[in-house]
Write a protein that holds these residues in place. Structure first.
Motif, PDB file in Angstrom:
ATOM      1  N   VAL A  11       0.834  -1.211   0.000  1.00 39.08           N
ATOM      2  CA  VAL A  11       0.000   0.000   0.000  1.00 39.08           C
ATOM      3  C   VAL A  11       0.865   1.256   0.000  1.00 39.08           C
ATOM      4  N   ALA A  12       1.941   1.279   0.760  1.00 37.16           N
ATOM      5  CA  ALA A  12       2.824   2.444   0.822  1.00 37.16           C
ATOM      6  C   ALA A  12       3.500   2.690  -0.516  1.00 37.16           C
ATOM      7  N   ALA A  13       3.903   1.643  -1.241  1.00 40.54           N
ATOM      8  CA  ALA A  13       4.536   1.823  -2.556  1.00 40.54           C
ATOM      9  C   ALA A  13       3.558   2.463  -3.541  1.00 40.54           C
ATOM     10  N   GLY A  14       2.269   2.018  -3.557  1.00 40.67           N
ATOM     11  CA  GLY A  14       1.283   2.630  -4.445  1.00 40.67           C
ATOM     12  C   GLY A  14       1.058   4.100  -4.132  1.00 40.67           C
ATOM     13  N   LEU A  15       0.939   4.428  -2.864  1.00 39.41           N
ATOM     14  CA  LEU A  15       0.734   5.827  -2.477  1.00 39.41           C
ATOM     15  C   LEU A  15       1.923   6.694  -2.870  1.00 39.41           C
ATOM     16  N   TRP A  31       3.923   6.258  -5.476  1.00 36.17           N
ATOM     17  CA  TRP A  31       3.900   6.467  -6.936  1.00 36.17           C
ATOM     18  C   TRP A  31       2.900   7.563  -7.306  1.00 36.17           C
ATOM     19  N   ILE A  32       1.696   7.526  -6.690  1.00 39.72           N
ATOM     20  CA  ILE A  32       0.671   8.544  -6.986  1.00 39.72           C
ATOM     21  C   ILE A  32       1.147   9.929  -6.545  1.00 39.72           C
ATOM     22  N   ALA A  61       1.723  13.590  -8.859  1.00 39.95           N
ATOM     23  CA  ALA A  61       1.075  14.863  -8.531  1.00 39.95           C
ATOM     24  C   ALA A  61       2.099  15.942  -8.227  1.00 39.95           C
ATOM     25  N   TRP A  62       3.195  15.590  -7.550  1.00 41.80           N
ATOM     26  CA  TRP A  62       4.237  16.576  -7.209  1.00 41.80           C
ATOM     27  C   TRP A  62       4.932  17.107  -8.466  1.00 41.80           C
ATOM     28  N   ALA A  63       5.145  16.271  -9.497  1.00 40.51           N
ATOM     29  CA  ALA A  63       5.780  16.735 -10.730  1.00 40.51           C
ATOM     30  C   ALA A  63       4.901  17.787 -11.433  1.00 40.51           C
TER      31      ALA A  63
END
Length: 381
Positions: free
Chosen positions: A153-157, A159-160, A164-166
Protein backbone atom coordinates in the motif's frame (compact mmCIF):
# COMPACT_ATOMS: atom_id res chain seq x y z
CA UNK A 1 75.89 45.43 37.31
CA UNK A 2 72.99 47.84 37.00
CA UNK A 3 73.69 51.52 37.35
CA UNK A 4 71.55 53.45 39.89
CA UNK A 5 68.70 55.21 38.22
CA UNK A 6 69.05 58.98 38.16
CA UNK A 7 66.06 60.98 39.38
CA UNK A 8 64.22 62.73 36.58
CA UNK A 9 65.24 66.37 36.13
CA UNK A 10 62.89 68.86 37.76
CA UNK A 11 60.78 70.92 35.49
CA UNK A 12 61.21 74.68 35.74
CA UNK A 13 58.58 76.24 37.97
CA UNK A 14 56.68 79.39 37.18
CA UNK A 15 56.47 82.57 39.21
CA UNK A 16 52.92 81.73 40.33
CA UNK A 17 54.10 78.44 41.95
CA UNK A 18 56.99 80.14 43.79
CA UNK A 19 54.75 82.97 45.00
CA UNK A 20 52.08 80.61 46.37
CA UNK A 21 54.32 77.96 47.99
CA UNK A 22 55.84 79.78 51.03
CA UNK A 23 52.67 81.50 52.40
CA UNK A 24 50.61 78.38 51.94
CA UNK A 25 53.16 76.19 53.77
CA UNK A 26 53.38 78.64 56.70
CA UNK A 27 49.59 78.80 57.11
CA UNK A 28 49.16 75.03 56.77
CA UNK A 29 51.95 74.34 59.30
CA UNK A 30 50.27 76.58 61.88
CA UNK A 31 46.98 74.77 61.33
CA UNK A 32 48.32 71.19 61.19
CA UNK A 33 50.72 71.13 64.20
CA UNK A 34 47.95 71.22 66.90
CA UNK A 35 45.92 68.62 65.02
CA UNK A 36 48.94 66.28 64.75
CA UNK A 37 49.77 66.75 68.44
CA UNK A 38 46.19 65.90 69.47
CA UNK A 39 46.19 62.90 67.11
CA UNK A 40 49.47 61.53 68.54
CA UNK A 41 48.24 62.05 72.12
CA UNK A 42 45.02 60.15 71.38
CA UNK A 43 46.92 57.34 69.62
CA UNK A 44 49.37 56.98 72.54
CA UNK A 45 46.49 56.97 75.03
CA UNK A 46 44.68 54.31 73.04
CA UNK A 47 47.80 52.08 72.87
CA UNK A 48 48.42 52.52 76.60
CA UNK A 49 44.78 51.73 77.39
CA UNK A 50 44.95 48.62 75.22
CA UNK A 51 48.23 47.36 76.71
CA UNK A 52 47.52 48.16 80.38
CA UNK A 53 43.76 47.66 80.81
CA UNK A 54 41.96 46.08 77.88
CA UNK A 55 44.37 43.22 77.08
CA UNK A 56 44.96 42.11 80.73
CA UNK A 57 41.23 42.42 81.46
CA UNK A 58 40.42 40.33 78.39
CA UNK A 59 42.93 37.65 79.33
CA UNK A 60 41.60 37.55 82.92
CA UNK A 61 38.01 37.26 81.72
CA UNK A 62 39.05 34.53 79.27
CA UNK A 63 40.79 32.52 82.02
CA UNK A 64 37.88 33.07 84.41
CA UNK A 65 35.32 31.99 81.82
CA UNK A 66 37.37 28.91 80.92
CA UNK A 67 37.81 27.94 84.58
CA UNK A 68 34.28 28.64 85.80
CA UNK A 69 32.23 27.79 82.71
CA UNK A 70 34.09 25.71 80.11
CA UNK A 71 35.74 23.22 82.47
CA UNK A 72 32.57 22.48 84.55
CA UNK A 73 30.44 22.26 81.41
CA UNK A 74 32.97 19.89 79.81
CA UNK A 75 33.01 17.66 82.88
CA UNK A 76 29.20 17.75 83.04
CA UNK A 77 29.03 16.92 79.33
CA UNK A 78 31.30 13.89 79.79
CA UNK A 79 29.16 12.69 82.71
CA UNK A 80 25.91 13.16 80.78
CA UNK A 81 27.40 11.41 77.76
CA UNK A 82 28.44 8.43 79.88
CA UNK A 83 25.01 8.27 81.54
CA UNK A 84 23.25 8.54 78.16
CA UNK A 85 25.42 5.78 76.74
CA UNK A 86 24.79 3.50 79.72
CA UNK A 87 21.05 4.20 80.11
CA UNK A 88 19.96 4.68 76.48
CA UNK A 89 22.51 3.57 73.89
CA UNK A 90 23.41 0.21 75.45
CA UNK A 91 19.78 -0.91 76.08
CA UNK A 92 18.66 0.35 72.65
CA UNK A 93 21.57 -1.46 70.98
CA UNK A 94 20.75 -4.68 72.81
CA UNK A 95 17.05 -4.35 71.88
CA UNK A 96 18.01 -3.63 68.27
CA UNK A 97 20.11 -6.80 68.07
CA UNK A 98 17.22 -8.85 69.47
CA UNK A 99 14.67 -7.32 67.07
CA UNK A 100 17.04 -7.78 64.13
CA UNK A 101 17.48 -11.47 64.95
CA UNK A 102 13.71 -11.97 65.34
CA UNK A 103 12.97 -10.16 62.07
CA UNK A 104 15.58 -12.16 60.18
CA UNK A 105 14.43 -15.46 61.68
CA UNK A 106 10.64 -14.99 61.50
CA UNK A 107 10.22 -12.82 58.38
CA UNK A 108 13.23 -12.62 56.09
CA UNK A 109 14.13 -16.32 56.00
CA UNK A 110 10.52 -17.57 55.35
CA UNK A 111 9.95 -14.90 52.67
CA UNK A 112 13.25 -15.80 50.98
CA UNK A 113 12.34 -19.48 50.92
CA UNK A 114 8.83 -18.67 49.58
CA UNK A 115 10.25 -16.44 46.82
CA UNK A 116 12.92 -18.93 45.74
CA UNK A 117 10.86 -22.14 45.74
CA UNK A 118 7.32 -20.95 45.01
CA UNK A 119 7.02 -17.52 43.35
CA UNK A 120 9.96 -17.85 40.92
CA UNK A 121 8.95 -21.34 39.53
CA UNK A 122 5.27 -20.32 39.17
CA UNK A 123 6.23 -17.13 37.32
CA UNK A 124 8.73 -18.85 35.06
CA UNK A 125 6.67 -21.90 34.04
CA UNK A 126 3.15 -20.50 34.43
CA UNK A 127 3.48 -17.01 32.84
CA UNK A 128 6.75 -16.48 30.97
CA UNK A 129 6.78 -19.77 29.00
CA UNK A 130 3.14 -19.49 27.63
CA UNK A 131 3.62 -15.84 26.67
CA UNK A 132 6.88 -16.63 24.83
CA UNK A 133 5.20 -19.50 22.89
CA UNK A 134 2.25 -17.25 21.91
CA UNK A 135 4.61 -14.51 20.71
CA UNK A 136 6.83 -16.87 18.71
CA UNK A 137 4.21 -19.08 16.97
CA UNK A 138 1.14 -16.75 16.70
CA UNK A 139 1.97 -13.04 16.91
CA UNK A 140 5.18 -13.16 14.81
CA UNK A 141 3.61 -14.74 11.65
CA UNK A 142 0.60 -12.38 11.85
CA UNK A 143 2.94 -9.39 12.16
CA UNK A 144 4.96 -10.42 9.10
CA UNK A 145 1.76 -10.67 6.97
CA UNK A 146 0.53 -7.24 8.10
CA UNK A 147 3.96 -5.70 7.34
CA UNK A 148 3.93 -7.16 3.75
CA UNK A 149 0.44 -5.68 3.01
CA UNK A 150 1.44 -2.29 4.46
CA UNK A 151 4.59 -2.19 2.28
CA UNK A 152 2.51 -2.73 -0.91
CA UNK A 153 0.00 0.00 0.00
CA UNK A 154 2.82 2.44 0.82
CA UNK A 155 4.54 1.82 -2.56
CA UNK A 156 1.28 2.63 -4.44
CA UNK A 157 0.73 5.83 -2.48
CA UNK A 158 4.32 6.94 -3.15
CA UNK A 159 3.90 6.47 -6.94
CA UNK A 160 0.67 8.54 -6.99
CA UNK A 161 2.22 11.31 -4.86
CA UNK A 162 5.32 11.58 -7.11
CA UNK A 163 3.15 12.16 -10.23
CA UNK A 164 1.07 14.86 -8.53
CA UNK A 165 4.24 16.58 -7.21
CA UNK A 166 5.78 16.73 -10.73
CA UNK A 167 2.66 18.54 -12.13
CA UNK A 168 2.55 21.04 -9.30
CA UNK A 169 6.29 21.79 -9.67
CA UNK A 170 5.85 22.68 -13.40
CA UNK A 171 2.96 25.09 -12.69
CA UNK A 172 4.83 26.73 -9.77
CA UNK A 173 7.95 27.29 -11.95
CA UNK A 174 5.93 29.23 -14.56
CA UNK A 175 4.23 31.43 -11.98
CA UNK A 176 7.55 32.14 -10.25
CA UNK A 177 9.23 33.33 -13.46
CA UNK A 178 6.38 35.81 -14.21
CA UNK A 179 6.35 37.20 -10.67
CA UNK A 180 10.15 37.62 -10.70
CA UNK A 181 10.03 39.72 -13.97
CA UNK A 182 7.36 42.03 -12.48
CA UNK A 183 9.24 42.43 -9.17
CA UNK A 184 12.49 43.28 -11.00
CA UNK A 185 10.81 46.18 -12.83
CA UNK A 186 9.25 47.57 -9.67
CA UNK A 187 12.60 47.33 -7.84
CA UNK A 188 14.44 49.34 -10.53
CA UNK A 189 11.88 52.16 -10.28
CA UNK A 190 12.01 52.32 -6.51
CA UNK A 191 15.84 52.37 -6.52
CA UNK A 192 15.87 55.39 -8.90
CA UNK A 193 13.43 57.30 -6.65
CA UNK A 194 15.41 56.44 -3.47
CA UNK A 195 18.67 57.62 -5.09
CA UNK A 196 17.16 61.03 -5.83
CA UNK A 197 15.80 61.40 -2.29
CA UNK A 198 19.22 60.46 -0.87
CA UNK A 199 21.00 63.16 -2.88
CA UNK A 200 18.58 65.85 -1.60
CA UNK A 201 18.88 64.70 2.04
CA UNK A 202 22.71 64.59 1.84
CA UNK A 203 22.84 68.18 0.56
CA UNK A 204 20.56 69.43 3.35
CA UNK A 205 22.58 67.55 6.03
CA UNK A 206 25.89 68.95 4.80
CA UNK A 207 24.50 72.49 4.97
CA UNK A 208 23.17 72.02 8.52
CA UNK A 209 26.52 70.52 9.73
CA UNK A 210 28.47 73.51 8.37
CA UNK A 211 26.07 76.01 9.94
CA UNK A 212 26.32 74.22 13.34
CA UNK A 213 30.12 74.14 13.10
CA UNK A 214 30.30 77.90 12.45
CA UNK A 215 27.73 78.91 15.07
CA UNK A 216 28.58 76.54 17.99
CA UNK A 217 31.79 74.51 17.72
CA UNK A 218 34.19 77.35 16.80
CA UNK A 219 33.08 79.69 19.65
CA UNK A 220 33.09 76.87 22.22
CA UNK A 221 36.59 75.77 21.17
CA UNK A 222 37.90 79.35 21.42
CA UNK A 223 36.37 79.77 24.90
CA UNK A 224 37.84 76.44 26.11
CA UNK A 225 41.30 77.17 24.71
CA UNK A 226 41.72 80.82 25.78
CA UNK A 227 39.61 81.00 29.00
CA UNK A 228 38.99 77.63 30.69
CA UNK A 229 42.46 76.13 30.08
CA UNK A 230 44.42 78.97 31.86
CA UNK A 231 41.97 78.97 34.76
CA UNK A 232 42.28 75.16 35.10
CA UNK A 233 46.10 75.37 35.10
CA UNK A 234 46.01 77.99 37.87
CA UNK A 235 43.58 75.97 40.00
CA UNK A 236 45.69 72.80 39.51
CA UNK A 237 48.84 74.64 40.67
CA UNK A 238 47.06 75.97 43.77
CA UNK A 239 45.63 72.54 44.66
CA UNK A 240 48.99 70.81 44.14
CA UNK A 241 50.83 73.29 46.33
CA UNK A 242 48.20 73.10 49.07
CA UNK A 243 48.41 69.28 49.07
CA UNK A 244 52.22 69.34 49.16
CA UNK A 245 52.09 71.88 52.00
CA UNK A 246 49.79 69.63 54.00
CA UNK A 247 52.17 66.69 53.49
CA UNK A 248 55.23 68.68 54.62
CA UNK A 249 53.36 70.14 57.59
CA UNK A 250 52.13 66.70 58.67
CA UNK A 251 55.66 65.25 58.61
CA UNK A 252 57.14 68.26 60.51
CA UNK A 253 54.35 68.04 63.09
CA UNK A 254 55.10 64.31 63.46
CA UNK A 255 58.77 65.03 64.27
CA UNK A 256 57.73 67.66 66.83
CA UNK A 257 55.15 65.34 68.36
CA UNK A 258 57.68 62.48 68.69
CA UNK A 259 60.20 64.83 70.36
CA UNK A 260 57.59 66.02 72.85
CA UNK A 261 56.47 62.41 73.41
CA UNK A 262 60.02 61.22 74.16
CA UNK A 263 60.41 64.07 76.68
CA UNK A 264 57.14 63.20 78.40
CA UNK A 265 58.07 59.50 78.38
CA UNK A 266 61.41 60.21 80.10
CA UNK A 267 59.72 62.45 82.66
CA UNK A 268 57.00 59.86 83.37
CA UNK A 269 59.60 57.10 83.78
CA UNK A 270 61.58 59.18 86.24
CA UNK A 271 58.55 60.26 88.27
CA UNK A 272 56.36 57.15 88.12
CA UNK A 273 58.08 54.17 86.46
CA UNK A 274 61.15 53.90 88.68
CA UNK A 275 59.18 54.14 91.98
CA UNK A 276 56.60 51.63 90.77
CA UNK A 277 59.34 49.18 89.65
CA UNK A 278 61.08 49.50 93.02
CA UNK A 279 57.79 48.82 94.88
CA UNK A 280 57.06 45.81 92.63
CA UNK A 281 60.51 44.26 93.07
CA UNK A 282 60.83 44.86 96.80
CA UNK A 283 57.24 44.42 98.05
CA UNK A 284 54.78 42.86 95.59
CA UNK A 285 56.98 40.18 94.01
CA UNK A 286 58.00 38.51 97.34
CA UNK A 287 54.38 38.55 98.57
CA UNK A 288 53.07 36.99 95.36
CA UNK A 289 55.84 34.39 95.37
CA UNK A 290 54.94 33.43 98.96
CA UNK A 291 51.23 33.14 98.05
CA UNK A 292 52.13 30.97 95.05
CA UNK A 293 54.34 28.60 97.04
CA UNK A 294 52.25 28.32 100.23
CA UNK A 295 48.64 28.69 99.06
CA UNK A 296 48.21 28.13 95.33
CA UNK A 297 50.52 25.09 94.92
CA UNK A 298 48.75 22.92 97.62
CA UNK A 299 45.32 23.86 96.27
CA UNK A 300 46.42 22.94 92.74
CA UNK A 301 47.85 19.59 93.88
CA UNK A 302 44.63 18.79 95.76
CA UNK A 303 42.54 19.62 92.68
CA UNK A 304 44.74 17.41 90.49
CA UNK A 305 44.44 14.48 92.90
CA UNK A 306 40.64 14.91 93.06
CA UNK A 307 40.47 14.93 89.25
CA UNK A 308 42.56 11.78 89.04
CA UNK A 309 40.30 10.04 91.59
CA UNK A 310 37.17 11.02 89.65
CA UNK A 311 38.78 9.82 86.40
CA UNK A 312 39.69 6.48 87.98
CA UNK A 313 36.12 6.05 89.28
CA UNK A 314 34.67 6.82 85.85
CA UNK A 315 37.12 4.37 84.21
CA UNK A 316 36.12 1.61 86.65
CA UNK A 317 32.41 2.26 86.00
CA UNK A 318 32.96 2.19 82.23
CA UNK A 319 34.92 -1.04 82.45
CA UNK A 320 32.14 -2.64 84.52
CA UNK A 321 29.52 -1.51 82.00
CA UNK A 322 31.55 -2.90 79.09
CA UNK A 323 31.91 -6.24 80.85
CA UNK A 324 28.14 -6.35 81.51
CA UNK A 325 27.45 -5.52 77.86
CA UNK A 326 29.83 -8.27 76.68
CA UNK A 327 28.10 -10.76 79.00
CA UNK A 328 24.70 -9.73 77.64
CA UNK A 329 25.93 -10.14 74.07
CA UNK A 330 27.20 -13.65 74.85
CA UNK A 331 23.84 -14.54 76.40
CA UNK A 332 21.93 -13.24 73.36
CA UNK A 333 24.26 -15.13 70.99
CA UNK A 334 23.75 -18.41 72.90
CA UNK A 335 19.97 -17.87 73.01
CA UNK A 336 19.87 -17.20 69.27
CA UNK A 337 21.92 -20.34 68.55
CA UNK A 338 19.61 -22.45 70.77
CA UNK A 339 16.50 -21.00 69.06
CA UNK A 340 17.90 -21.66 65.59
CA UNK A 341 18.87 -25.22 66.59
CA UNK A 342 15.34 -25.77 67.93
CA UNK A 343 13.81 -24.52 64.65
CA UNK A 344 16.00 -26.23 62.04
CA UNK A 345 17.69 -28.94 64.09
CA UNK A 346 21.35 -29.69 64.53
CA UNK A 347 23.88 -31.35 66.79
CA UNK A 348 23.49 -30.59 70.49
CA UNK A 349 25.67 -27.86 71.89
CA UNK A 350 28.50 -29.06 74.01
CA UNK A 351 28.82 -27.33 77.35
CA UNK A 352 31.67 -24.88 77.60
CA UNK A 353 34.63 -26.39 79.44
CA UNK A 354 35.28 -24.90 82.83
CA UNK A 355 38.74 -23.67 83.59
CA UNK A 356 40.76 -26.31 85.37
CA UNK A 357 42.72 -25.68 88.51
CA UNK A 358 46.30 -24.65 87.91
CA UNK A 359 49.30 -24.31 90.11
CA UNK A 360 48.96 -20.54 90.39
CA UNK A 361 45.16 -20.52 90.86
CA UNK A 362 43.13 -20.96 94.04
CA UNK A 363 39.83 -21.71 92.26
CA UNK A 364 38.45 -25.15 91.47
CA UNK A 365 36.23 -26.05 88.51
CA UNK A 366 32.57 -26.47 89.53
CA UNK A 367 31.54 -30.12 89.70
CA UNK A 368 35.13 -31.42 89.56
CA UNK A 369 36.11 -33.97 92.20
CA UNK A 370 39.29 -33.02 94.00
CA UNK A 371 42.14 -35.47 93.53
CA UNK A 372 43.14 -37.49 96.58
CA UNK A 373 46.14 -36.25 98.36
CA UNK A 374 48.90 -38.94 98.48
CA UNK A 375 51.90 -38.43 100.65
CA UNK A 376 55.39 -39.27 99.61
CA UNK A 377 55.74 -41.95 102.29
CA UNK A 378 52.63 -43.87 101.02
CA UNK A 379 53.91 -43.75 97.48
CA UNK A 380 57.26 -45.16 98.44
CA UNK A 381 55.62 -47.91 100.55
Amino acid sequence: MELPQQPPPRQPEGCLTVAIRIPVRIVVLVLVVPVRMIWDVLAAAARALHLTILRPTGRALKWLGHTLIVVPLTFLGHCLSWLFRMLVVVPVTFLGHCLSWLLRTLVVTPLTWLWRWLVVPVWRYGVVAPVAWLYRYVLTPVGHGIAWVAAGVAAGLVWIASGAWAGLSWVAAGLGAGLAWVARGIGVGLAWVARGIGVVVSAIGTALVRVGLILFVVPVGWFYRHVLTPIGHAVAVVVREVAAAFGHAWRIAGHLSRAVGRGLKWLGWQLVGRPVRWVWRTVCAPVLRWVRDTVWAPVKRAAVEAGRAVGAALGTAGRTAREALASARDTVRQARADAWRALVGGPPREPAPHPARTLGSTTTASGAVPAPEISLHKTEG
